[in-house]
Design a protein around this motif. Structure first.
Motif, PDB file in Angstrom:
ATOM      1  N   GLN A   1       0.368  -1.177  -0.012  1.00 59.50           N
ATOM      2  CA  GLN A   1      -0.319  -0.292  -0.081  1.00 59.50           C
ATOM      3  C   GLN A   1       0.576   1.021   0.223  1.00 59.50           C
ATOM      4  OE1 GLN A   1      -1.934   0.016   3.189  1.00 59.50           O
ATOM      5  NE2 GLN A   1      -3.874   1.667   2.448  1.00 59.50           N
TER       6      GLN A   1
ATOM      7  N   ALA B   1       2.256   1.453  -3.370  1.00 62.20           N
ATOM      8  CA  ALA B   1       1.278   2.083  -4.057  1.00 62.20           C
ATOM      9  C   ALA B   1       1.009   3.372  -4.191  1.00 62.20           C
ATOM     10  CB  ALA B   1      -0.497   1.722  -3.822  1.00 62.20           C
TER      11      ALA B   1
ATOM     12  N   THR C   1       1.898   6.646  -6.682  1.00 63.24           N
ATOM     13  CA  THR C   1       0.478   7.175  -7.328  1.00 63.24           C
ATOM     14  C   THR C   1       1.405   8.649  -7.015  1.00 63.24           C
ATOM     15  OG1 THR C   1      -0.684   5.748  -6.841  1.00 63.24           O
ATOM     16  CG2 THR C   1      -1.188   8.056  -6.903  1.00 63.24           C
TER      17      THR C   1
ATOM     18  N   ARG D   1       2.721  -4.824 -10.234  1.00 59.17           N
ATOM     19  CA  ARG D   1       1.331  -4.041  -9.643  1.00 59.17           C
ATOM     20  C   ARG D   1       1.207  -4.379  -8.359  1.00 59.17           C
ATOM     21  NH1 ARG D   1      -1.996  -1.070 -13.336  1.00 59.17           N
ATOM     22  NH2 ARG D   1      -3.940  -1.472 -11.367  1.00 59.17           N
TER      23      ARG D   1
ATOM     24  N   ASP E   1      -0.984  -2.660  -6.495  1.00 61.06           N
ATOM     25  CA  ASP E   1      -2.408  -3.417  -6.161  1.00 61.06           C
ATOM     26  C   ASP E   1      -2.516  -4.727  -5.769  1.00 61.06           C
ATOM     27  OD1 ASP E   1      -2.101  -2.888  -8.584  1.00 61.06           O
ATOM     28  OD2 ASP E   1      -4.192  -2.105  -9.004  1.00 61.06           O
TER      29      ASP E   1
ATOM     30  N   GLN F   1      -1.102  -6.287  -2.813  1.00 59.09           N
ATOM     31  CA  GLN F   1      -1.842  -6.422  -1.457  1.00 59.09           C
ATOM     32  C   GLN F   1      -2.819  -6.570  -1.605  1.00 59.09           C
ATOM     33  OE1 GLN F   1      -2.944  -2.164  -1.314  1.00 59.09           O
ATOM     34  NE2 GLN F   1      -3.710  -2.717   0.800  1.00 59.09           N
ATOM     35  N   ALA F   2      -3.598  -7.180  -2.833  1.00 60.88           N
ATOM     36  CA  ALA F   2      -4.391  -7.643  -2.439  1.00 60.88           C
ATOM     37  C   ALA F   2      -3.944  -9.307  -2.747  1.00 60.88           C
ATOM     38  CB  ALA F   2      -5.373  -8.094  -3.643  1.00 60.88           C
TER      39      ALA F   2
ATOM     40  N   THR G   1      -9.233  -6.786  -8.624  1.00 63.14           N
ATOM     41  CA  THR G   1      -7.428  -6.281  -9.191  1.00 63.14           C
ATOM     42  C   THR G   1      -6.808  -6.485  -9.903  1.00 63.14           C
ATOM     43  OG1 THR G   1      -7.994  -5.651  -6.279  1.00 63.14           O
ATOM     44  CG2 THR G   1      -5.619  -4.987  -7.501  1.00 63.14           C
TER      45      THR G   1
END
Length: 556
Positions: free
Chosen positions: A241, A244, A248, A365, A367, A370-371, A454
């Protein structure tokens, strides 16, 4: 004070179980057990041979220490304890070979214009950790480094990772015995109706008692191991996270700088359009006064001027908001907006764009990762729920000294010690534990579907960005052609005015068309730069090449 018997008991009871709690597999358990028993186990021995040797070693150790046979049996039982619940398996990469149909390889080119070169998609190549340097703008590089050092959202994400990491370290304490020390001092008077407590038959006396207590809950069914597994997965989820937030942030800074440059060019072109339309209106008003133009012509031009003028305030608003955004992204107040000024002409459009293989996207990635860790944590929580329904064993030991005077403590005859074991099993909880287990299993299904969603979103982002880059190039090609045509028209109008073949109104009309086409060209160019940055973000941002982000996932 504790004596040889107590020390041996502590080693047999606490030491092996603490080792077992930290062991990763049967090989390490066997090696640890043999080492505790003073035996040598060849590294080439099979897992079963090492485990059998460890069992014999622990039995020898417990009997040497004077423990009864049931304690030795208990030690063997705890050694072979397993972690209940499912063992997590990493989801397989999607069985797809590309992001779009048909596959994209290159974009159109616009000749003789800034940012109009063709871009080639190179599949299977890696992404740079500082991909923004491909735009070759020192001002942009400085702005991003400043944002990485001062952005509060990124710092908050880093602090959240530290919280999760400390929670993991705190849970490690469950693998070790709990040792507490206690000292009590009291002055008492005993009733004369009962026998005095001290051997001296005194009814009034002081009592001093220092004591050390040891308790240990062996991880027979893996409750501690599953709890640790869940917390470690949660820590990794928080880590991704944070990554990410990093990707971002860098992408947002690049896009904000590009939009800042684009808006400034659009504002300049709009002001020129306002000047052109103002001059046109003045000419028409003069001609109307002389009788060469109609009132309809004047009214139409007034409407045109008002429409062009109305487009300026929204651009100025967007420009101010963009400067405020850049200030906040770099950890500053709006009144402290960065002094850097960006121009699209100072940026260089990357001609070769790396496109990760679909199988690599799910490993890059943040995200998606994280998932995946959320799914891992949900899997471990199933084991926690199952272990809560099974018996638990607590081993205890205490030793100390009790004396009537401080100087008599730890002398012969004042010591005491005790060891014990207790087992607790839930018999009836009104269905609470059963439904908690079912809830954990349902949460795992939920996390699995969220992971799939995701992954699908990640592929959608890449596909959308690749298509956007393709269409951006086509749009810029058309905008370039329109601007070039408008420039030819303007040049002809200027020559005709000089030669007396056209009026000034025709020249102003040509200038207005040219300025409008320039605004469209600026927007098309900015879209190419912004979508290029979006592609790097969609592919993961290259965080794995930054030392501060790519630490081993198990490093603490």
């Amino acid at each position: 004070m504790f004596g040889p018997r107590f020390r041996a008991s502590a080693i047999a009871a606490a030491g092996p179980f603490a080792i077992l709690g930290r062991a990763a597999n049967s090989h390490s358990v066997a090696a640890a057990g043999a080492a505790a028993a003073g035996a040598a186990v060849p590294s080439s021995a099979s897992a079963s041979e090492q485990l059998n040797e460890a069992r014999r070693g622990f039995v020898k150790l417990t009997y040497k220490s004077g423990l009864p046979s049931f304690t030795a049996a208990l030690a063997l039982l705890l050694m072979t304890g397993c972690a209940v619940g499912p063992n997590f398996k990493k989801p397989a990469a999607p069985d797809v070979s590309d992001y779009t149909t048909p596959a994209l390889s290159t974009t159109a080119a616009s000749a003789n214009t800034s940012g109009g070169g063709a871009q080639r998609f190179v599949k299977g190549t890696d992404i740079s950790g500082d991909w923004w340097t491909l735009f070759h703008s020192e001002s942009l590089n400085d702005l991003i480094e400043h944002s990485l050092a001062n952005n509060p959202d990124l710092k908050a994400a880093q602090a959240a990772l530290l919280v999760a990491r400390e929670n993991v370290l705190a849970q490690r304490g469950a693998y070790f015995p709990s040792v507490t020390g206690n000292f009590s001092a009291s002055r008492q008077r005993q009733s004369g109706q009962i026998a005095p407590t001290p051997n001296s038959n005194a009814f009034l006396y002081n009592l001093f008692t220092p004591e050390v207590s040891v308790s240990y809950v062996p991880d027979v069914f893996g409750l501690n191991r599953r709890t640790m597994e869940s917390l470690q997965a949660q820590e990794q989820g928080v880590r991704f996270q944070m990554i990410a937030a990093y990707t971002t942030l860098t992408s947002n800074v690049v896009v904000a700088a590009i939009q800042d440059a684009s808006l400034q060019m659009q504002i300049d072109a709009t002001r020129q359009l306002i000047d052109i339309n103002t001059n046109t209106l003045q000419i028409l008003q003069y001609q109307f006064a002389k009788g060469y133009a109609s009132g309809l012509d004047v009214a139409a031009q007034e409407s045109q001027l008002a429409q062009v003028t109305a487009t300026l305030p929204p651009l100025l608003k967007q420009m101010a908001q963009q400067r405020d955004l850049l200030a906040v992204l770099t950890g500053r107040f709006p009144t402290q907006a960065p002094v850097e000024k960006f121009e699209l002409s100072s940026l260089q459009l990357p001609e070769e764009l790396p496109v990760s293989l679909p199988s690599e996207l799910v490993a890059q990635r943040p995200d998606v990762l994280q998932a995946e860790e959320n799914l891992h944590a949900a899997s471990a929580k199933i084991g926690i729920a199952i272990a809560n329904r099974l018996p638990s064993i607590t081993l205890t030991a205490n030793a100390g000294s009790t004396a009537l005077a401080m100087n008599q403590l730890f002398t012969s005859g004042t010591g005491f010690w005790g060891v014990g074991a207790a087992a607790t099993a839930p018999l009836f909880q009104g269905g609470t534990l059963l439904h908690e287990e079912r809830s954990a299993k349902a949460a795992y299904v939920q996390a699995a579907e969220q992971y799939r969603s995701t992954v699908l979103t990640a592929f959608q982002n890449v596909a959308d960005t690749l298509t956007a880059l393709e269409q951006d190039a086509e749009a810029m090609k058309s905008a370039t052609a329109a601007a070039n045509a408008a420039k030819v028209t303007l040049d002809l109008a200027q020559r005709q005015l000089q030669d007396g073949y056209a009026g000034y109104l025709g020249l102003l009309s040509a200038e207005q068309a040219y300025q409008q086409d320039l605004i469209n060209l600026v927007q098309a160019e900015a879209n190419r730069y912004a979508d290029t940055a979006a592609l790097f973000q969609a592919l993961g941002g290259g965080w794995w090449h930054r030392a501060d982000l790519s630490r081993d996932k198990n490093e603490n």
